[in-house]
Design a protein around this motif. Sequence first.
Motif, PDB file in Angstrom:
ATOM      1  N   ASP A 167     109.057 -49.654 -27.318  1.00  0.00           N
ATOM      2  CA  ASP A 167     109.027 -49.371 -25.873  1.00  0.00           C
ATOM      3  C   ASP A 167     107.842 -50.046 -25.204  1.00  0.00           C
ATOM      4  OD1 ASP A 167     111.352 -47.806 -25.842  1.00  0.00           O
ATOM      5  OD2 ASP A 167     110.244 -46.028 -26.468  1.00  0.00           O
ATOM      6  N   GLU A 168     107.498 -51.236 -25.680  1.00  0.00           N
ATOM      7  CA  GLU A 168     106.404 -51.992 -25.093  1.00  0.00           C
ATOM      8  C   GLU A 168     106.957 -53.082 -24.177  1.00  0.00           C
ATOM      9  OE1 GLU A 168     103.294 -51.449 -25.175  1.00  0.00           O
ATOM     10  OE2 GLU A 168     103.165 -49.939 -26.741  1.00  0.00           O
ATOM     11  N   THR A 169     106.200 -53.441 -23.152  1.00  0.00           N
ATOM     12  CA  THR A 169     106.556 -54.534 -22.262  1.00  0.00           C
ATOM     13  C   THR A 169     105.391 -55.510 -22.165  1.00  0.00           C
ATOM     14  OG1 THR A 169     105.754 -53.291 -20.347  1.00  0.00           O
ATOM     15  CG2 THR A 169     108.104 -53.116 -20.876  1.00  0.00           C
ATOM     16  N   LEU A 170     105.727 -56.771 -21.908  1.00  0.00           N
ATOM     17  CA  LEU A 170     104.713 -57.795 -21.717  1.00  0.00           C
ATOM     18  C   LEU A 170     104.215 -57.704 -20.276  1.00  0.00           C
ATOM     19  CD1 LEU A 170     106.474 -60.691 -23.620  1.00  0.00           C
ATOM     20  CD2 LEU A 170     104.222 -59.789 -24.185  1.00  0.00           C
ATOM     21  N   GLU A 171     103.018 -57.165 -20.114  1.00  0.00           N
ATOM     22  CA  GLU A 171     102.481 -56.933 -18.782  1.00  0.00           C
ATOM     23  C   GLU A 171     101.629 -58.123 -18.331  1.00  0.00           C
ATOM     24  OE1 GLU A 171     100.328 -53.283 -18.999  1.00  0.00           O
ATOM     25  OE2 GLU A 171     102.132 -52.060 -19.282  1.00  0.00           O
ATOM     26  N   GLY A 172     101.737 -58.481 -17.068  1.00  0.00           N
ATOM     27  CA  GLY A 172     100.987 -59.601 -16.538  1.00  0.00           C
ATOM     28  C   GLY A 172     101.740 -60.258 -15.409  1.00  0.00           C
ATOM     29  N   PHE A 173     101.772 -61.580 -15.391  1.00  0.00           N
ATOM     30  CA  PHE A 173     102.433 -62.272 -14.291  1.00  0.00           C
ATOM     31  C   PHE A 173     103.036 -63.579 -14.781  1.00  0.00           C
ATOM     32  CE2 PHE A 173      98.042 -63.735 -14.342  1.00  0.00           C
ATOM     33  CZ  PHE A 173      98.170 -65.107 -14.204  1.00  0.00           C
ATOM     34  N   THR A 174     103.928 -64.130 -13.949  1.00  0.00           N
ATOM     35  CA  THR A 174     104.552 -65.420 -14.195  1.00  0.00           C
ATOM     36  C   THR A 174     104.037 -66.408 -13.163  1.00  0.00           C
ATOM     37  OG1 THR A 174     106.547 -64.385 -15.093  1.00  0.00           O
ATOM     38  CG2 THR A 174     106.754 -66.655 -14.318  1.00  0.00           C
ATOM     39  N   TYR A 175     103.607 -67.581 -13.615  1.00  0.00           N
ATOM     40  CA  TYR A 175     103.138 -68.602 -12.687  1.00  0.00           C
ATOM     41  C   TYR A 175     104.296 -69.100 -11.827  1.00  0.00           C
ATOM     42  CZ  TYR A 175      98.796 -69.002 -15.407  1.00  0.00           C
ATOM     43  OH  TYR A 175      97.599 -68.744 -16.021  1.00  0.00           O
ATOM     44  N   PRO A 176     104.034 -69.476 -10.583  1.00  0.00           N
ATOM     45  CA  PRO A 176     105.119 -69.987  -9.733  1.00  0.00           C
ATOM     46  C   PRO A 176     105.639 -71.329 -10.228  1.00  0.00           C
ATOM     47  CG  PRO A 176     102.990 -70.269  -8.648  1.00  0.00           C
ATOM     48  CD  PRO A 176     102.729 -69.449  -9.884  1.00  0.00           C
ATOM     49  N   GLY A 177     106.908 -71.577  -9.957  1.00  0.00           N
ATOM     50  CA  GLY A 177     107.489 -72.883 -10.244  1.00  0.00           C
ATOM     51  C   GLY A 177     108.061 -73.018 -11.633  1.00  0.00           C
ATOM     52  N   THR A 178     108.774 -74.114 -11.812  1.00  0.00           N
ATOM     53  CA  THR A 178     109.416 -74.452 -13.079  1.00  0.00           C
ATOM     54  C   THR A 178     108.722 -75.666 -13.677  1.00  0.00           C
ATOM     55  OG1 THR A 178     111.542 -73.652 -12.258  1.00  0.00           O
ATOM     56  CG2 THR A 178     111.598 -75.098 -14.172  1.00  0.00           C
ATOM     57  N   VAL A 179     108.616 -75.670 -15.000  1.00  0.00           N
ATOM     58  CA  VAL A 179     107.969 -76.767 -15.716  1.00  0.00           C
ATOM     59  C   VAL A 179     108.979 -77.415 -16.655  1.00  0.00           C
ATOM     60  CG1 VAL A 179     106.095 -77.408 -17.277  1.00  0.00           C
ATOM     61  CG2 VAL A 179     105.737 -75.609 -15.584  1.00  0.00           C
ATOM     62  N   LEU A 180     108.958 -78.737 -16.702  1.00  0.00           N
ATOM     63  CA  LEU A 180     109.732 -79.474 -17.695  1.00  0.00           C
ATOM     64  C   LEU A 180     108.862 -79.756 -18.905  1.00  0.00           C
ATOM     65  CD1 LEU A 180     111.444 -82.194 -15.459  1.00  0.00           C
ATOM     66  CD2 LEU A 180     112.600 -80.316 -16.619  1.00  0.00           C
ATOM     67  N   ALA A 181     109.419 -79.669 -20.071  1.00  0.00           N
ATOM     68  CA  ALA A 181     108.726 -80.050 -21.304  1.00  0.00           C
ATOM     69  C   ALA A 181     109.639 -80.988 -22.080  1.00  0.00           C
ATOM     70  CB  ALA A 181     108.389 -78.832 -22.147  1.00  0.00           C
ATOM     71  N   ALA A 182     109.059 -82.038 -22.670  1.00  0.00           N
ATOM     72  CA  ALA A 182     109.889 -82.996 -23.391  1.00  0.00           C
ATOM     73  C   ALA A 182     109.074 -83.755 -24.414  1.00  0.00           C
ATOM     74  CB  ALA A 182     110.541 -83.974 -22.410  1.00  0.00           C
ATOM     75  N   ASN A 183     109.769 -84.223 -25.426  1.00  0.00           N
ATOM     76  CA  ASN A 183     109.246 -85.174 -26.405  1.00  0.00           C
ATOM     77  C   ASN A 183     109.812 -86.532 -25.999  1.00  0.00           C
ATOM     78  OD1 ASN A 183     109.163 -86.917 -28.706  1.00  0.00           O
ATOM     79  ND2 ASN A 183     108.962 -85.147 -30.059  1.00  0.00           N
ATOM     80  N   ILE A 184     108.933 -87.454 -25.614  1.00  0.00           N
ATOM     81  CA  ILE A 184     109.410 -88.723 -25.064  1.00  0.00           C
ATOM     82  C   ILE A 184     108.809 -89.908 -25.807  1.00  0.00           C
ATOM     83  CG2 ILE A 184     109.701 -87.728 -22.762  1.00  0.00           C
ATOM     84  CD1 ILE A 184     107.155 -89.235 -21.909  1.00  0.00           C
ATOM     85  N   GLY A 185     109.533 -91.020 -25.729  1.00  0.00           N
ATOM     86  CA  GLY A 185     108.976 -92.306 -26.069  1.00  0.00           C
ATOM     87  C   GLY A 185     108.594 -92.979 -24.768  1.00  0.00           C
TER      88      GLY A 185
END
Length: 492
Positions: A167-185
């Motif tokens: 019955d635990e929750t992750l307390e805090g906040f979410t940063y605004p916006g969306t982030v892309l993550a990728a492995n690129i050449g």
Amino acid sequence: MVIIGAGPSGLYAAVELARRGVAARILERLPEPHHETRATSIQPGTLELLARSGMADEVRAASVHVKCARVVDADLGLVGEMPYADLDCAWPFQCSLPQWRTEQILAERLAELGGVVERGVAVTSMEERDDGVLIRLEQADGTSTLVEATWVVGAGGAHSVMRESMDETLEGFTYPGTVLAANIGARCDLARDASNLVATPEGFVLLVPLPDERWLTFVGDLDDDESARLAHATPSAVVAPAIRRRITGDVEVEDVGWATSFHMHQRVVPRLAEGRRFLLGDAGHLSSPFGGEGLNSALHDALDIAWKLALTTRGHARPALVESFAIERLAADHHVLDVSQKVDGMARSAVEAARTGVRPSPATPAQRAALTRARCLLDVSYAGSPIVGEHLGPGVDTLPAPGPGERFPNRATLNGTAHQLLVSGTADTEGLERLDRRWRGLVDVVHGTGAPQAPSGALLVRPDGHVGFRAAPADAAGLAALDTFLDSYLVP
């Protein structure tokens, strides 16, 4: 004992238990290992732990060594940098390695120790009882079984069944916006010995070198058009245009491998443990990926619970030892989150400066040095824990670092899995012999270490490389105080 999740923290906990002769049943819902880049930074403070586990050499050989964190502008001109050269550590660099490869190294080490991961097994529920935890498992074919475990370690990631059962929750906040993550050449002129934050008026691009001439990239501050494209295209199709929109310098994306989009969080649970259940890594805390602390704090979680559960399972620990896990690691994880937020704030300030032309006041050399040590996980301390202490004899007012709970600087060179008692100068012979007899197998006595203490002193280094106790001088009274301290959480 059951470990839920075969990610980095679950595998590392299993390795450390196996090194201490304790087998764990490791359950992973995914039928096959993933091949995703995910978290890539292994910090110097974590390399010290992996060295004692027999994996640091392979990690260093397989990775790119990141010796500096740089901020550059949209034309890739240098704005500022934070070198790691002056760290009080044998390895003044971060190791950049795809998470799947880190997990592979951990799994291979576990196999050497006789451990195995059960794949395609999902934990659907659990119920704690007086003498164990009842766990319901679902196999890949849909069949369900019940098993009972004395202890359960939850390392199943952010969507944790264990956390829900508590019955635990992750307390805090979410940063605004969306982030892309990728492995690129990519073809670019950026140095491959550094992480590069490209701060532009259009947002940020983080480029971190990976093995095989690849790059890990985070692209942030997506606008409405880019977010709309994500709704109709794969993240990989959005990465290259998003980078071109932000970087005017010479960077050309040649291919996109693994890619995803996500939201960044700053969250932690109020409790990391309840009864016989313990939370590790993302199951208990989430942080911004800018500083690369998330994976590392998860591995530190794993070591902390592993050495304590191993002693408890073998009948050599009092309840205070396992109870200290939640106290120590929750404080340490809060510290890591604070550091992560500072690094994230610096990155966002750099973007704001690129937009406005107004740069924040530079940090002082002392502030920069402290932040560098912190983000490299070299300042993790358990000071104030119920299982650290000291005894200072008459006339001894202060002692040089490290103090109780702090990292022992040479911990990577210490062998074995027991506590190490480092004795310098003249010690009470009878008291030392008595300690050696009573705690043999649990405490290894090492003489003439040159430990940075008083002319006569005893420094107890715990199995995790943190100072547990110090006595100065190492006379009859000091060694008796040490004996009482050990008796507070160990069983001789």
